[in-house]
Design an enzyme around this catalytic site. Structure first.
Site, PDB file in Angstrom:
ATOM      1  N   LYS A   1       0.817  -1.228   0.000  1.00 57.95           N
ATOM      2  CA  LYS A   1       0.000   0.000   0.000  1.00 57.95           C
ATOM      3  C   LYS A   1       0.844   1.268   0.000  1.00 57.95           C
ATOM      4  O   LYS A   1       2.007   1.269   0.397  1.00 57.95           O
ATOM      5  CB  LYS A   1      -0.996  -0.038   1.169  1.00 57.95           C
ATOM      6  CG  LYS A   1      -2.128  -1.034   0.862  1.00 57.95           C
ATOM      7  CD  LYS A   1      -3.217  -1.078   1.892  1.00 57.95           C
ATOM      8  CE  LYS A   1      -4.260  -2.113   1.452  1.00 57.95           C
ATOM      9  NZ  LYS A   1      -5.326  -2.313   2.459  1.00 57.95           N
TER      10      LYS A   1
ATOM     11  N   ARG B   1      -3.615 -10.193   4.934  1.00 61.63           N
ATOM     12  CA  ARG B   1      -4.004 -10.178   3.510  1.00 61.63           C
ATOM     13  C   ARG B   1      -2.808  -9.672   2.704  1.00 61.63           C
ATOM     14  O   ARG B   1      -2.439  -8.508   2.837  1.00 61.63           O
ATOM     15  CB  ARG B   1      -5.231  -9.278   3.321  1.00 61.63           C
ATOM     16  CG  ARG B   1      -5.735  -9.224   1.885  1.00 61.63           C
ATOM     17  CD  ARG B   1      -6.871  -8.224   1.743  1.00 61.63           C
ATOM     18  NE  ARG B   1      -7.380  -8.184   0.390  1.00 61.63           N
ATOM     19  CZ  ARG B   1      -6.812  -7.505  -0.608  1.00 61.63           C
ATOM     20  NH1 ARG B   1      -5.724  -6.784  -0.402  1.00 61.63           N
ATOM     21  NH2 ARG B   1      -7.336  -7.526  -1.814  1.00 61.63           N
TER      22      ARG B   1
HETATM   23  C1  PT1 Z   1      -7.838  -4.732   3.206  1.00 60.42           C
HETATM   24  C2  PT1 Z   1      -8.095  -4.691   1.802  1.00 60.42           C
HETATM   25  C3  PT1 Z   1      -9.157  -5.485   1.314  1.00 60.42           C
HETATM   26  N1  PT1 Z   1      -7.364  -3.931   0.930  1.00 60.42           N
HETATM   27  C4  PT1 Z   1      -9.595  -6.257   3.490  1.00 60.42           C
HETATM   28  N2  PT1 Z   1      -9.886  -6.271   2.182  1.00 60.42           N
HETATM   29  C5  PT1 Z   1      -7.681  -3.937  -0.371  1.00 60.42           C
HETATM   30  N3  PT1 Z   1     -10.321  -7.025   4.350  1.00 60.42           N
HETATM   31  C6  PT1 Z   1      -8.737  -4.716  -0.849  1.00 60.42           C
HETATM   32  C7  PT1 Z   1      -3.021   2.246  -1.221  1.00 60.42           C
HETATM   33  O1  PT1 Z   1      -3.033   3.146  -0.372  1.00 60.42           O
HETATM   34  O2  PT1 Z   1      -6.884  -4.010   3.754  1.00 60.42           O
HETATM   35  N4  PT1 Z   1      -8.583  -5.502   4.007  1.00 60.42           N
HETATM   36  N5  PT1 Z   1      -9.454  -5.476  -0.011  1.00 60.42           N
HETATM   37  C8  PT1 Z   1      -6.876  -3.071  -1.323  1.00 60.42           C
HETATM   38  N6  PT1 Z   1      -7.115  -1.688  -1.075  1.00 60.42           N
HETATM   39  C9  PT1 Z   1      -6.144  -0.688  -1.148  1.00 60.42           C
HETATM   40  C10 PT1 Z   1      -6.220   0.417  -0.326  1.00 60.42           C
HETATM   41  C11 PT1 Z   1      -5.073  -0.839  -2.009  1.00 60.42           C
HETATM   42  C12 PT1 Z   1      -5.220   1.379  -0.348  1.00 60.42           C
HETATM   43  C13 PT1 Z   1      -4.079   0.118  -2.056  1.00 60.42           C
HETATM   44  C14 PT1 Z   1      -4.125   1.233  -1.212  1.00 60.42           C
HETATM   45  O3  PT1 Z   1      -2.111   2.095  -2.045  1.00 60.42           O
END
Ligand code: PT1
Length: 275
Positions: A219, A254
């Site tokens: 992230k 995850r």
């Molecule tokens: C998570 C999650 C998810 N993250 C759960 N499911 C993502 N339970 C998708 C960035 O800042 O943490 N928990 N499903 C992916 N989401 C992101 C959010 C991807 C922020 C990248 C960023 O780069």
């Protein structure tokens, strides 16, 4: 006391949920697993590398991503779920839509991983009626705009209160507490500072009595804490953040990099527990 379990999996030590994207626009891999055969291959690799859950997502939820129609989401996810569940894997489906939840459970998924914590119309009922285990995640706002101006008085406190209320809503809808896991939603309407604060105070969520899921893998807050690396160059920071979370009680990680995370956990646990 008996060890905690989630979706039939023993949580006496942290387990890994491997990310399987079936999207054309995933933030971390440029959508290279959009092809369903490629997604199935990725899922099998994750299992070999030590994943105990495969998280199948057909709608990107990264900051700024575009929404997908329920039918498109089902068409992308279903063949991948069927193939991987058919091979014996425990499958979570990463969706906020009731229609997609129902179709995914029918195809063999046993866990609903919802970034909106079952707040969309029909989602609570789809999860309850399908007998699913659920992951309730916190998000401030919506993916399209959530990073515009995230603000909290006390982020961990407010997120904890939200998750407590969603646990109650699930129980009221007939979902047993033993089927619920919670996730503070790193990067979902949070500044890098908020994300650091949440991971460093993750232990404040433990008394909610549900297993803690943590998603930090690749992230952007990692880049902002150190030298602005692109997503594929964030493994070091991802492992550091994951272990910081595990130290404070995270039980389900995850991640994109399953083998590397398993190795980090095994070595870290050996030191911490003097195994
Ligand atoms: C998570 C999650 C998810 N993250 C759960 N499911 C993502 N339970 C998708 C960035 O800042 O943490 N928990 N499903 C992916 N989401 C992101 C959010 C991807 C922020 C990248 C960023 O780069």
């Amino acid at each position: 006391m008996a060890e905690a379990t989630f979706a039939g999996l023993l949580l006496d030590r942290p387990i890994i949920m491997g990310v399987v994207n079936v999207t054309p626009d995933s933030f971390s891999d440029g959508g290279e697993t959009f092809d369903s055969a490629a997604a199935v291959r990725r899922g099998r690799e994750h299992i070999k590398a030590g994943a105990q859950i495969l998280d199948i997502g057909a709608e990107s939820t990264r900051p700024g991503a575009d929404p997908v129609s329920p039918q498109d989401e089902i068409n992308r996810a279903r063949p991948v779920i069927e193939a991987l569940a058919g091979g014996g894997a425990v499958i979570s489906v990463d969706t906020r839509k009731a229609e997609v939840m129902a179709a995914a459970l029918k195809a063999g998924a046993s866990i609903i991983n919802d970034i909106a914590a079952l707040t969309d119309p029909g989602a609570l009922d789809a999860a309850a009626n399908g007998g699913a285990s659920v992951i309730l995640m916190h998000m401030q706002g919506d993916p399209a705009t959530m990073q515009d101006a995230p603000a909290y008085r006390d982020a961990p406190k407010e997120i904890r209160a939200f998750l407590a209320a969603r646990i109650e809503a699930c129980q009221a809808a007939g979902i047993d507490k033993a089927r619920i896991a919670i996730d503070p939603g790193i990067g979902f309407g949070k500044t890098p500072r908020h994300n650091v604060e949440i991971v460093s105070r993750l232990d404040e969520f433990l008394d909610l009595g549900c297993p803690l899921v943590l998603g930090v893998s690749r992230k952007s807050f990692i880049a902002s804490l150190s030298r602005d690396a692109p997503p594929r160059m964030r493994l070091g920071g991802s492992l550091a953040a994951a272990l910081a979370g595990v130290k404070r009680g995270a039980k389900i990680l995850r991640v994109h990099d399953v083998a590397e995370t398993r190795q980090a956990l095994d070595v870290w646990e050996a030191m911490e527990n003097e195994l």
